[in-house]
Write a protein that holds these residues in place. Structure first.
Motif, PDB file in Angstrom:
ATOM      1  N   LEU A 183      46.366  41.108 122.251  1.00 36.64           N
ATOM      2  CA  LEU A 183      45.710  41.562 123.473  1.00 36.64           C
ATOM      3  C   LEU A 183      46.543  41.200 124.702  1.00 36.64           C
ATOM      4  N   LEU A 184      46.913  39.942 124.814  1.00 35.73           N
ATOM      5  CA  LEU A 184      47.597  39.471 126.018  1.00 35.73           C
ATOM      6  C   LEU A 184      48.991  40.069 126.159  1.00 35.73           C
ATOM      7  N   ASP A 185      49.642  40.329 125.051  1.00 36.02           N
ATOM      8  CA  ASP A 185      51.008  40.850 125.096  1.00 36.02           C
ATOM      9  C   ASP A 185      51.067  42.364 125.252  1.00 36.02           C
ATOM     10  N   SER A 186      49.942  43.063 125.029  1.00 37.31           N
ATOM     11  CA  SER A 186      49.969  44.528 124.992  1.00 37.31           C
ATOM     12  C   SER A 186      49.417  45.200 126.231  1.00 37.31           C
ATOM     13  N   VAL A 187      48.647  44.487 127.035  1.00 40.69           N
ATOM     14  CA  VAL A 187      48.081  45.121 128.224  1.00 40.69           C
ATOM     15  C   VAL A 187      49.135  45.210 129.320  1.00 40.69           C
ATOM     16  N   LYS A 188      49.050  46.303 130.071  1.00 39.22           N
ATOM     17  CA  LYS A 188      50.045  46.562 131.113  1.00 39.22           C
ATOM     18  C   LYS A 188      49.570  45.987 132.443  1.00 39.22           C
ATOM     19  N   HIS A 189      49.480  44.687 132.477  1.00 43.50           N
ATOM     20  CA  HIS A 189      49.121  44.003 133.721  1.00 43.50           C
ATOM     21  C   HIS A 189      49.868  42.676 133.762  1.00 43.50           C
ATOM     22  N   PRO A 190      50.513  42.362 134.874  1.00 41.08           N
ATOM     23  CA  PRO A 190      51.385  41.187 134.924  1.00 41.08           C
ATOM     24  C   PRO A 190      50.665  39.848 134.943  1.00 41.08           C
ATOM     25  N   LYS A 191      49.371  39.845 135.231  1.00 41.98           N
ATOM     26  CA  LYS A 191      48.646  38.582 135.352  1.00 41.98           C
ATOM     27  C   LYS A 191      47.431  38.572 134.430  1.00 41.98           C
ATOM     28  N   ALA A 192      47.668  38.891 133.158  1.00 40.61           N
ATOM     29  CA  ALA A 192      46.590  38.850 132.163  1.00 40.61           C
ATOM     30  C   ALA A 192      46.396  37.415 131.688  1.00 40.61           C
ATOM     31  N   GLY A 193      45.153  37.036 131.439  1.00 41.97           N
ATOM     32  CA  GLY A 193      44.853  35.702 130.964  1.00 41.97           C
ATOM     33  C   GLY A 193      43.494  35.664 130.277  1.00 41.97           C
ATOM     34  N   ILE A 194      42.950  34.480 130.132  1.00 43.97           N
ATOM     35  CA  ILE A 194      41.704  34.261 129.404  1.00 43.97           C
ATOM     36  C   ILE A 194      40.699  33.559 130.300  1.00 43.97           C
ATOM     37  N   MET A 195      39.456  34.030 130.255  1.00 44.64           N
ATOM     38  CA  MET A 195      38.313  33.303 130.800  1.00 44.64           C
ATOM     39  C   MET A 195      37.590  32.714 129.597  1.00 44.64           C
TER      40      MET A 195
END
Length: 321
Positions: A183-195
C-alpha cells in the motif's frame, strides 16, 4: 507531538458544543489540546470550526464500497434494491461521481488548512459484519484502495500527509508487513503514512485480557512492521477489549429488521473507544513517536467527553506546557 480530539460537523456534534466556537475553544483550552481532527459530513463553517484549530481531516468512508468500485451492478442491486438506494448511499451511480464526492471532501480539507487526511482501508458487506465470512481478501482490498487513491492523487496537495487507518475487518490490519508495504509503496503521493488506530488493532485479537496485555500486543505488531513502523505519523488513541463479545457473536445471522441500527449497535460493541487508564500506554507513544495523538472517543455529553480525555491524559502523565 500534538494532542488532538476527533470532532465532526454532524448535527449531534454541533449540539454538543452548542454550535458555538467559544464553547469549543474553552473545551480545547481546558484540556490543553492543540486542535481537532475533523470529519466534514457537510460544508465547512469556519466560524464554528476555526481554521487555526484544524490539524487533520478524517475523510468520509463507506464500510462497503468494493462492489461499487468494481461496477458489480447485480450484487449492488441485490444489496440495495434500486439505483435510487445505491445513489443515496454513494452519492453517485458511477466511479467518477463517487470520486468527485471524495474530491469535494479533499477540497474542504485543503480550505480548512488540514496538515493531514485519514483514509480507511477496509471493506465488509453488512451480513459479513455478523458472520465474519468475507467476500474479499486483504490483498484485494488494498489493491483496490491503491486504484482509488491513485485516481485521487492529483486532488491531494503534495504537502498534505495521507495517513491510512487500520481496521479489524479485511483490508489494512497492519498484521501483514508485506501488504502494508504494498500500500505505502504503490500510492502516488509523496507523503503517505499510517494513522495507527490502537483500539482497532486490539480488535484483531479477541484473546486480550486487559489494557497492558493490549499494549504488549500492539507493540509486537508495530515492531513486526520493521522499517514501515516509521511510516506511523499519527495515533488514534483509545482501547477496546471486546474479545468476549466478538467470540460470542461471531457467526450469528444478520437480523432481518432494523438492519442498519443492528449493524451499528454490533460494531459499537466491538469497537469500544474507551480511554486508556493504564500508564502502560506510554510505551506505545514512546515507541512510535507520533506527530499527532488523537484522543478518539465516542461520547454522550460534553462531560462524558471531558472525563474520557482526563482519564487518558492522566495515563499519559500529561503535563501543562
Amino acid at each position: 507531538m500534538l494532542q488532538l480530539v476527533n470532532l465532526s460537523n454532524y448535527a449531534s456534534d454541533l449540539e454538543l458544543i452548542h454550535n458555538n466556537p467559544v464553547c469549543l475553544e474553552a473545551f480545547l483550552n481546558h484540556h490543553h489540546l492543540d486542535g481537532l481532527e475533523m470529519m466534514f459530513c457537510d460544508s465547512w463553517n469556519p466560524r464554528v470550526h476555526k481554521k487555526q484549530w484544524i490539524q487533520g481531516v478524517h475523510l468520509r468512508f463507506w464500510p462497503n464500497w468494493l462492489d461499487f468500485w468494481r461496477g458489480d451492478r447485480e450484487e449492488l442491486l441485490r444489496q440495495f434494491g434500486s439505483d435510487a438506494q445505491i445513489e443515496a448511499c454513494y452519492g453517485a451511480l458511477t466511479r467518477e461521481g463517487w470520486l468527485n464526492v471524495y474530491r469535494e471532501n479533499l477540497r474542504i480539507a485543503k480550505m480548512a488548512g488540514a496538515k493531514y487526511v485519514v483514509f480507511h482501508v477496509s471493506q465488509t458487506r453488512i451480513p459479513e459484519l455478523f458472520h465474519w465470512q468475507f467476500s474479499f481478501s486483504d490483498r484485494q482490498i488494498i489493491e483496490a484502495t491503491i486504484e482509488v487513491i491513485n485516481e485521487l492523487a492529483q486532488s491531494i496537495p503534495g504537502d498534505m500527509e495521507l495517513l491510512f487507518e487500520n481496521l479489524w475487518w479485511p483490508g489494512l490490519t497492519l498484521k501483514d508487513k508485506e501488504l502494508t508495504a504494498l500500500l505505502l509503496d504503490s500510492v502516488k503521493h509523496p507523503k503517505a503514512g499510517i494513522m495507527l488506530d490502537i483500539g482497532h488493532l486490539m480488535n484483531t485479537n479477541p484473546e486480550l485480557k486487559d489494557q497492558d496485555d493490549g499494549v504488549d500486543y500492539v507493540l509486537k505488531i508495530v515492531d513486526n512492521l520493521e522499517e514501515y513502523k516509521h511510516y506511523i505519523h499519527g495515533v488514534h488513541l483509545h482501547h477496546s477489549l471486546s474479545g468476549n463479545y466478538i467470540k460470542q457473536s461471531r457467526g450469528t445471522a444478520m437480523p432481518q429488521e432494523d438492519i442498519l441500527a443492528a449493524a451499528m449497535s454490533h460494531v459499537l460493541r466491538i469497537d469500544e473507544h474507551l480511554p486508556f487508564s493504564s500508564p502502560c500506554v506510554k510505551k506505545i507513544i514512546n515507541s512510535v513517536q507520533p506527530t499527532y495523538v488523537v484522543h478518539e472517543f465516542m461520547y454522550t455529553s460534553i462531560n462524558d467527553w471531558s472525563e474520557k480525555i482526563r482519564i487518558q491524559q492522566q495515563a499519559l502523565q500529561y503535563k501543562e506546557r
